[in-house]
Design a protein around this motif. Structure first.
Motif, mmCIF file in Angstrom:
data_model
loop_
_atom_site.group_PDB
_atom_site.id
_atom_site.type_symbol
_atom_site.label_atom_id
_atom_site.label_comp_id
_atom_site.label_asym_id
_atom_site.label_seq_id
_atom_site.Cartn_x
_atom_site.Cartn_y
_atom_site.Cartn_z
ATOM 1 N N PHE A 162 -7.500 9.010 -10.332
ATOM 2 C CA PHE A 162 -6.318 9.028 -9.460
ATOM 3 C C PHE A 162 -6.403 9.364 -8.056
ATOM 4 O O PHE A 162 -5.989 8.671 -7.139
ATOM 5 N N LYS A 163 -7.160 10.465 -8.058
ATOM 6 C CA LYS A 163 -7.425 11.143 -6.556
ATOM 7 C C LYS A 163 -8.492 9.795 -5.708
ATOM 8 O O LYS A 163 -8.177 9.729 -4.586
ATOM 9 N N ASN A 164 -9.437 9.423 -6.542
ATOM 10 C CA ASN A 164 -10.326 8.197 -6.139
ATOM 11 C C ASN A 164 -9.600 7.213 -5.507
ATOM 12 O O ASN A 164 -9.741 6.556 -4.495
ATOM 13 N N ALA B 153 -6.747 3.793 -1.293
ATOM 14 C CA ALA B 153 -5.579 3.395 -0.664
ATOM 15 C C ALA B 153 -5.252 3.898 0.572
ATOM 16 O O ALA B 153 -4.725 3.138 1.691
ATOM 17 N N LEU B 154 -5.419 5.314 0.966
ATOM 18 C CA LEU B 154 -5.239 5.633 2.011
ATOM 19 C C LEU B 154 -6.312 5.303 3.184
ATOM 20 O O LEU B 154 -5.801 4.978 4.429
ATOM 21 N N GLN B 155 -7.460 4.781 2.785
ATOM 22 C CA GLN B 155 -8.262 4.189 3.656
ATOM 23 C C GLN B 155 -7.857 2.571 4.020
ATOM 24 O O GLN B 155 -7.751 2.138 5.271
ATOM 25 N N THR B 156 -7.461 2.071 3.029
ATOM 26 C CA THR B 156 -6.806 0.622 3.081
ATOM 27 C C THR B 156 -5.740 0.751 4.075
ATOM 28 O O THR B 156 -5.259 -0.225 5.308
ATOM 29 N N LYS B 157 -4.700 1.898 4.018
ATOM 30 C CA LYS B 157 -3.664 1.759 4.974
ATOM 31 C C LYS B 157 -4.032 2.269 6.280
ATOM 32 O O LYS B 157 -3.399 1.325 7.113
ATOM 33 N N GLU C 89 0.278 9.309 -5.634
ATOM 34 C CA GLU C 89 0.360 11.005 -5.392
ATOM 35 C C GLU C 89 1.254 11.327 -6.677
ATOM 36 O O GLU C 89 1.145 12.542 -6.943
ATOM 37 N N LYS C 90 2.250 10.772 -7.146
ATOM 38 C CA LYS C 90 3.110 11.223 -8.247
ATOM 39 C C LYS C 90 2.111 11.349 -9.528
ATOM 40 O O LYS C 90 2.317 12.416 -9.935
ATOM 41 N N VAL D 168 1.036 -1.330 -0.036
ATOM 42 C CA VAL D 168 -0.011 -0.254 -0.028
ATOM 43 C C VAL D 168 0.615 1.149 0.110
ATOM 44 O O VAL D 168 0.602 2.220 -0.826
ATOM 45 N N ASP D 169 1.888 1.219 0.612
ATOM 46 C CA ASP D 169 2.901 2.467 0.961
ATOM 47 C C ASP D 169 3.375 2.765 -0.871
ATOM 48 O O ASP D 169 3.165 4.092 -1.255
ATOM 49 N N ASN D 170 3.778 1.982 -1.407
ATOM 50 C CA ASN D 170 4.050 2.123 -2.801
ATOM 51 C C ASN D 170 2.850 2.611 -3.659
ATOM 52 O O ASN D 170 2.983 3.266 -4.553
ATOM 53 N N GLU D 171 1.958 1.924 -3.459
ATOM 54 C CA GLU D 171 0.591 2.035 -4.122
ATOM 55 C C GLU D 171 0.415 3.654 -4.085
ATOM 56 O O GLU D 171 0.019 4.278 -5.148
#
Length: 113
Positions: free
Chosen positions: A90-92, A97-101, A66-67, A58-61
């Motif tokens: 991409f924002k969605n 991904a942030l929710q998963t993290k 973000e890039k 998830v961190d690399n995702e």
């Protein structure tokens, strides 16, 4: 330094071949090279984010998404018509991904108790 978009497109095509052959690490290396150069198309970012998601990385995702958002914010400012829908997508994906993290971190804390 001038970046040759043809080389970047060729990298994407080669990375697709690597993916089809199951050589995911080689595909990642090529997509990452495009990302590091600020490739101004969505394919490298889409594939990297998907690969990392499938690997539970998830961190690399998040990093890749973000890039992609930074690149597509520039594209949108240039009034390229395809920029806005891809930026929203991409924002969605980043939000998910942030929710998963956050969920994974919460589960990790529970296990440590």
């Amino acid at each position: 330094m001038e970046i040759n978009e043809n080389i970047q497109v060729e990298r994407n095509l080669k990375a697709i071949e690597f993916e089809k052959a199951g050589e995911i690490e080689k595909a990642i290396a090529l997509y990452e090279e495009n990302s590091n150069e600020g490739f101004r198309g969505n394919h490298s970012y889409d594939r990297l984010a998907t690969i990392y998601k499938n690997q539970n990385d998830v961190d690399n995702e998040i990093r890749v998404l973000e890039k992609a958002i930074l690149i597509y914010e520039e594209i949108t400012l240039e009034d390229r018509i395809e920029g806005m829908p891809k930026l929203f997508r991409f924002k969605n994906r980043l939000e998910k991904a942030l929710q998963t993290k956050a969920l994974l971190e919460k589960q990790k804390k529970k296990k440590l108790k």
